[in-house]
Write an enzyme that holds these catalytic residues in place. Structure first.
Site, PDB file in Angstrom:
ATOM      1  N   CYS A 120       6.556   7.287   2.235  1.00 58.13           N
ATOM      2  CA  CYS A 120       5.767   6.857   1.077  1.00 58.13           C
ATOM      3  C   CYS A 120       4.427   7.585   0.989  1.00 58.13           C
ATOM      4  CB  CYS A 120       5.552   5.354   1.118  1.00 58.13           C
ATOM      5  SG  CYS A 120       7.079   4.448   1.328  1.00 58.13           S
ATOM      6  N   ASN A 156       9.889  -0.173  -5.532  1.00 62.01           N
ATOM      7  CA  ASN A 156       9.264   0.760  -4.585  1.00 62.01           C
ATOM      8  C   ASN A 156      10.140   2.012  -4.504  1.00 62.01           C
ATOM      9  OD1 ASN A 156       8.552   2.188  -2.261  1.00 62.01           O
ATOM     10  ND2 ASN A 156       8.132   0.345  -1.051  1.00 62.01           N
ATOM     11  N   HIS A 192       0.272   3.791  -3.647  1.00 55.03           N
ATOM     12  CA  HIS A 192       1.739   3.769  -3.531  1.00 55.03           C
ATOM     13  C   HIS A 192       2.228   2.401  -3.989  1.00 55.03           C
ATOM     14  CE1 HIS A 192       5.718   3.499  -2.053  1.00 55.03           C
ATOM     15  NE2 HIS A 192       5.401   2.792  -0.995  1.00 55.03           N
TER      16      HIS A 192
END
Lengths: 82, 334
Positions: B123, B290, B259
Site C-alpha cells: 500500500c 482498499n 492510502h
C-alpha cells in the site's frame, strides 16, 4: 505524580466520552468497553493511545486484548504507571 | 589512465503532470459480501466506511487495467507514450513471479523500449514509485516516468473471513511524472518497520503448494488492532514529517490523500494531524474499497474529476502497508 484510581476512572470517562460519545459518568468499573460503552475494537485502540498519553503508561497490543472492562484498564494503569 | 565518468543531465525538479484511473465495471455492494459471512451492512459500514467496491472481471487483468489508467494519465498530461523513459508498476496481485508486468504494459502502450520494472511495496507502492520517478527525472535517466499502482485484491480475498471479506477492491491508478522548473514533489519521508513484518501478509506462501494441496487459496490477512494503531498514530508523525520536509504548514495544505485503507483510519489520521477544515480529505474508499497501491492515484483522479481538488493544489499523500512500509510526500496536483 501517579494518578489515583479515582483520577483514572474520571480520565477514562472523558476519553470514552470523546471517542464514543458515551456520557463520562456512565464509565464505571464494571462496564465492558465493547458490550456497554459502544467502544469497538478500533475505538479501543484510540482509547488506549489516549490513556497512554494521559497516564504515561505503555499498553502493548497484546495487553489491549485483555482489557475487557473499565476496571481491567484501571488496574492495568495503576500497576504500570511510573 | 582512468577515464572520467560524466554525470547525467536531469531536470531541475519533477512534478506529476497527469493522472488516470481505471475502476472495474462490476460494482459489488455489501449485500453480496454478506452472502458468505455472518455480518451486517451496518457493521461493515461502521468498521470500514465501505459501501461498495469494484471487482474485476476475467478480462480486466492487471495489464488491461493498467493500460486503461495509463492511457488516461498520458492524455491528461498531454505526453506521447514514446516519450516515457521508465515504467514503474507497483502491485502485489500480479500472479506471475516473472517476468514483471511493467515491460508488457510499456510495449502494449506503445512506449517503445523504456526501462520497466515492478516493485513490491504494497500500500506504500505509489509513494515508493513516485520517489523513484522523481530521482530518475532529476538525475537524467528518464524524461517522463509512468508510475502505476494496480491491484486485483479480490483474487486474494477470503470471501468467508468476516474480518477482511468486505475490505478489498480492484483497480488501477497511474501518473505521469515529468520535468518541472519548480519543485512539484517534496522530499519523501519513507521507510520500513520490519519488526512488524508479520502483521499484514498472505495466509500461505506460494511454495506451500509444493507440499501438496492447500486448503484455501492464499488470501490477505492482518492484525487489525496493531495495524490500526500503527496506521493512525505512527503514520500521523510520518505525515507531519513530510509536511515539515516540504516546508508546508497545515494551513497551506489544500488536499490530504492518505492510502484508502479504512475510513476509520482516514478519519482518525485527519483528526490526529489536526488538519484545518479547508483541507479536502480523500474518502474514495466508500465506493472503491482498499485497492492497495492503486488507492492514492485513484482517489487523486476522482477528487480532481469531482472538483473536490483542483489542478495546482498542494496535496499531502501518504501510503502505508504490508512490510510494514510507508512513504509520504507533498505534491502539486496535476
Amino acid at each position: 505524580m501517579a494518578s489515583t484510581k479515582e483520577d483514572i476512572i474520571a480520565g477514562l470517562g472523558e476519553i470514552v466520552n470523546e471517542i464514543a460519545g458515551i456520557p463520562a459518568e456512565d464509565v464505571t468499573e464494571e462496564k465492558s468497553f465493547t458490550d456497554d460503552l459502544d467502544v469497538d475494537s478500533l475505538s479501543m485502540v484510540e482509547v488506549v493511545v489516549a490513556a497512554e498519553e494521559r497516564f504515561e503508561v505503555k499498553i502493548p497490543d497484546d495487553d489491549v486484548k485483555k482489557l475487557k472492562t473499565v476496571g481491567d484498564a484501571v488496574s492495568y494503569i495503576l500497576d504500570h504507571q511510573d | 589512465m582512468s577515464g572520467k565518468i560524466k554525470g547525467g543531465k536531469g531536470a531541475p525538479y519533477a512534478r506529476i503532470l497527469g493522472v488516470g484511473g481505471y475502476r472495474p465495471s462490476r460494482v459489488v455492494p455489501n449485500e453480496e459480501i454478506l452472502k458468505h459471512i455472518d455480518s451486517s451492512d451496518e457493521w461493515i459500514r461502521s468498521r470500514s466506511g465501505i459501501v461498495t467496491r469494484h471487482w474485476a472481471g476475467e478480462d480486466e487483468t492487471v495489464t488491461e487495467m493498467s493500460l486503461a489508467a495509463a492511457g488516461k494519465a498520458l492524455a491528461d498530461a498531454g505526453v506521447e507514450a514514446d516519450r516515457i523513459g521508465a515504467v514503474v508498476v507497483s502491485t502485489v496481485s500480479h500472479f506471475r513471479q516473472t517476468p514483471g508486468v511493467a515491460a508488457e504494459i510499456a510495449h502494449k502502450l506503445g512506449a517503445g523500449r523504456p526501462a520497466a520494472f515492478d516493485i513490491s511495496a504494497a500500500c506504500a507502492g505509489f509513494g515508493y514509485g513516485l520517489t523513484l520517478a522523481k530521482g530518475m527525472i532529476v538525475e537524467g535517466s528518464a524524461e517522463y516516468v509512468l508510475v502505476i499502482g494496480v491491484e486485483r485484491l479480490s483474487d486474494m480475498t477470503d470471501r468467508e473471513d468476516r474480518g477482511t471479506a468486505f475490505l478489498f477492491g480492484d483497480g488501477a491508478g497511474a501518473v505521469i511524472v515529468g520535468p518541472s522548473r519548480e519543485p512539484g514533489i517534496g522530499p519523501s519521508v519513507w521507510g520500513s518497520e520490519g519488526d512488524k513484518f508479520d502483521t499484514i501478509g498472505q495466509t500461505v506462501p506460494w511454495d506451500a503448494y509444493r507440499e501438496g494441496p492447500v486448503e484455501k487459496f492464499p488470501a490477505l490477512r492482518q492484525e487489525g488492532q496493531t495495524v490500526f494503531r500503527w496506521a493512525v498514530f505512527a503514520m500521523a508523525k510520518v505525515a507531519q514529517q513530510a509536511l515539515d520536509a516540504a516546508g508546508i504548514t497545515a494551513g497551506e495544505l489544500d488536499v490530504f490523500i492518505p492510502h484508502q485503507a479504512n475510513m476509520r483510519i482516514i478519519d482518525s489520521l485527519a483528526k490526529t494531524l489536526k488538519l484545518p477544515e479547508h483541507v479536502a480529505v480523500a474518502r474514495d474508499i466508500e465506493t472503491t474499497g482498499n485497492t492497495s497501491a492503486a488507492s492514492i492515484p485513484l482517489a487523486m483522479e476522482r477528487m480532481l474529476a469531482t472538483g473536490q481538488a483542483k489542478s495546482g493544489d498542494t496535496a499531502l499523500v501518504i501510503g502505508f502497508g504490508a512490510g510494514l512500509v510507508y512513504a509520504a510526500t507533498v505534491v502539486t496536483l496535476p
